[in-house]
Design an enzyme around this catalytic site. Structure first.
Site, PDB file in Angstrom:
ATOM      1  N   LEU A  94      -0.089  -9.519 -13.556  1.00 37.57           N
ATOM      2  CA  LEU A  94       0.555  -9.372 -14.871  1.00 37.57           C
ATOM      3  C   LEU A  94       1.886 -10.117 -14.878  1.00 37.57           C
ATOM      4  CD1 LEU A  94      -0.156  -5.578 -15.193  1.00 37.57           C
ATOM      5  CD2 LEU A  94      -1.159  -7.362 -16.632  1.00 37.57           C
ATOM      6  N   ASN A 108       0.146   1.572  -9.794  1.00 39.07           N
ATOM      7  CA  ASN A 108      -1.007   0.918  -9.180  1.00 39.07           C
ATOM      8  C   ASN A 108      -1.459   1.742  -7.980  1.00 39.07           C
ATOM      9  OD1 ASN A 108      -2.835  -1.305  -8.538  1.00 39.07           O
ATOM     10  ND2 ASN A 108      -1.437  -1.795  -6.850  1.00 39.07           N
ATOM     11  N   HIS A 110      -3.199   1.247  -4.365  1.00 39.43           N
ATOM     12  CA  HIS A 110      -3.488   0.178  -3.402  1.00 39.43           C
ATOM     13  C   HIS A 110      -4.151   0.776  -2.150  1.00 39.43           C
ATOM     14  CE1 HIS A 110      -3.150  -3.649  -1.398  1.00 39.43           C
ATOM     15  NE2 HIS A 110      -2.767  -2.975  -0.322  1.00 39.43           N
ATOM     16  N   VAL A 150       4.405  -8.295  -5.810  1.00 42.67           N
ATOM     17  CA  VAL A 150       3.059  -7.728  -5.621  1.00 42.67           C
ATOM     18  C   VAL A 150       3.106  -6.585  -4.596  1.00 42.67           C
ATOM     19  CG1 VAL A 150       0.661  -8.196  -4.993  1.00 42.67           C
ATOM     20  CG2 VAL A 150       2.013  -9.967  -6.134  1.00 42.67           C
ATOM     21  N   ASP A 151       2.701  -5.389  -5.018  1.00 38.93           N
ATOM     22  CA  ASP A 151       2.696  -4.169  -4.191  1.00 38.93           C
ATOM     23  C   ASP A 151       4.098  -3.803  -3.688  1.00 38.93           C
ATOM     24  OD1 ASP A 151      -0.101  -3.992  -4.478  1.00 38.93           O
ATOM     25  OD2 ASP A 151      -0.438  -5.236  -2.719  1.00 38.93           O
ATOM     26  N   LYS A 178     -12.437   8.018  -1.101  1.00 30.37           N
ATOM     27  CA  LYS A 178     -12.764   9.435  -1.264  1.00 30.37           C
ATOM     28  C   LYS A 178     -11.631  10.350  -0.776  1.00 30.37           C
ATOM     29  CE  LYS A 178     -16.559  12.611  -0.265  1.00 30.37           C
ATOM     30  NZ  LYS A 178     -16.408  13.391   0.958  1.00 30.37           N
ATOM     31  N   ALA A 180      -8.407   9.506   0.011  1.00 25.31           N
ATOM     32  CA  ALA A 180      -7.006   9.198  -0.334  1.00 25.31           C
ATOM     33  C   ALA A 180      -6.848   8.773  -1.798  1.00 25.31           C
ATOM     34  CB  ALA A 180      -6.461   8.127   0.609  1.00 25.31           C
ATOM     35  N   GLU A 181      -7.402   7.632  -2.173  1.00 28.14           N
ATOM     36  CA  GLU A 181      -7.147   7.096  -3.520  1.00 28.14           C
ATOM     37  C   GLU A 181      -7.470   8.110  -4.618  1.00 28.14           C
ATOM     38  OE1 GLU A 181      -8.524   3.072  -4.360  1.00 28.14           O
ATOM     39  OE2 GLU A 181      -8.859   2.755  -2.248  1.00 28.14           O
TER      40      GLU A 181
HETATM   41  C1  GAR Z   1      -9.823   0.277  -5.024  1.00 27.23           C
HETATM   42  O1  GAR Z   1      -9.995   0.408  -3.642  1.00 27.23           O
HETATM   43  C2  GAR Z   1      -8.369  -0.060  -5.339  1.00 27.23           C
HETATM   44  O2  GAR Z   1      -7.453   0.578  -4.498  1.00 27.23           O
HETATM   45  C3  GAR Z   1      -8.374  -1.549  -5.114  1.00 27.23           C
HETATM   46  O3  GAR Z   1      -9.602  -1.987  -5.663  1.00 27.23           O
HETATM   47  C4  GAR Z   1     -10.572  -0.946  -5.561  1.00 27.23           C
HETATM   48  C5  GAR Z   1     -11.159  -0.695  -6.929  1.00 27.23           C
HETATM   49  O4  GAR Z   1     -12.167   0.283  -6.919  1.00 27.23           O
HETATM   50  N1  GAR Z   1      -7.211  -2.145  -5.704  1.00 27.23           N
HETATM   51  C6  GAR Z   1      -6.551  -3.155  -5.138  1.00 27.23           C
HETATM   52  O5  GAR Z   1      -6.920  -3.704  -4.128  1.00 27.23           O
HETATM   53  C7  GAR Z   1      -5.290  -3.589  -5.880  1.00 27.23           C
HETATM   54  N2  GAR Z   1      -4.491  -4.416  -5.025  1.00 27.23           N
HETATM   55  P1  GAR Z   1     -12.596   1.078  -8.230  1.00 27.23           P
HETATM   56  O6  GAR Z   1     -12.890   0.039  -9.322  1.00 27.23           O
HETATM   57  O7  GAR Z   1     -13.876   1.760  -7.795  1.00 27.23           O
HETATM   58  O8  GAR Z   1     -11.527   2.038  -8.603  1.00 27.23           O
END
Ligand code: GAR
Length: 196
Positions: A94, A108, A110, A150-151, A178, A180-181
């Site tokens: 962006l 975001n 990551h 970035v990040d 599963k 963490a994210e």
């Molecule tokens: C996820 O692992 C997310 O963390 C990563 O892309 C994947 C998307 O999965 N994002 C990045 O790498 C951003 N730098 P999803 O479409 O199933 O949520």
């Protein structure tokens, strides 16, 4: 209600995690007002539609540069009057203008423990490939504010996940998602929605 716009580029499992936590009441003060994909035909759009959420593609390839693309996205989210923009597997850069317009309102997720395996070129499966190549025994995920680097924005939450013997990048990615994210992304949203 805390109004959330979600940007996606792919499968949308992180989007699904937010939807699930809204539906189970954990994020009872939140609503997803719109989901926007940078690519046509991605499964994330189907997930949104299945749950009655307005979803559309604003294709990156329809714009000649980052600036014009970001302006189109900004116009959309301003019209939607969002409190927060979540990059949930959004793999497009962006512009500075977009980031300034929504300062401290973009987060975001990551797939690594920042500052490891992050920055330009580290997206999707790549952070997991690099983590395995390096031989780290612990990795994880980070939710952070988006700034011009970035990040590089302020970290909101992180969660560690163990690497296991025999992990492939795909197996590790699935575990990080599963364990963490999908946990810390709704938690971060909750935290920010409570601060509003
Ligand atoms: C996820 O692992 C997310 O963390 C990563 O892309 C994947 C998307 O999965 N994002 C990045 O790498 C951003 N730098 P999803 O479409 O199933 O949520």
């Amino acid at each position: 209600m805390f109004r959330i716009g979600v940007l996606v580029s792919g499968g949308g499992t992180n989007l699904q995690a937010i939807i699930d936590r809204i539906e189970d009441g954990y994020l009872s003060n939140c609503e997803i007002t719109s989901v926007v994909s940078s690519k046509e035909g991605v499964f994330a759009l189907e997930r949104a539609k299945k749950h009655g959420i307005s979803a559309r593609c604003i294709a990156r390839k329809a714009y000649s540069n980052t600036e014009e693309y970001s302006s189109a996205l900004a116009a959309h989210f301003e019209q939607e009057n969002v409190d927060l923009i979540v990059l949930a597997g959004f793999l497009t850069v962006l512009s500075e203008n977009f980031i300034k317009r929504f300062e401290n309102k973009i987060i975001n997720v990551h797939p690594s423990l920042i500052p490891s395996f992050c920055g330009k070129g580290f997206y999707g499966l790549i952070p997991h490939e690099e983590a395995l190549k390096y031989g780290v025994k612990v990795t994880g995920a980070t939710v952070h504010f988006v700034n011009g680097e970035v990040d590089g924005g302020k970290i909101i939450l992180q969660k560690a996940v163990y690497v296991q013997d025999g992990d492939t990048p795909e197996v590790l990615q699935a575990r990080v998602m599963k364990e963490a994210e999908h946990i810390i992304l709704p938690e971060a949203i909750k935290k920010l929605s409570m601060e509003k």
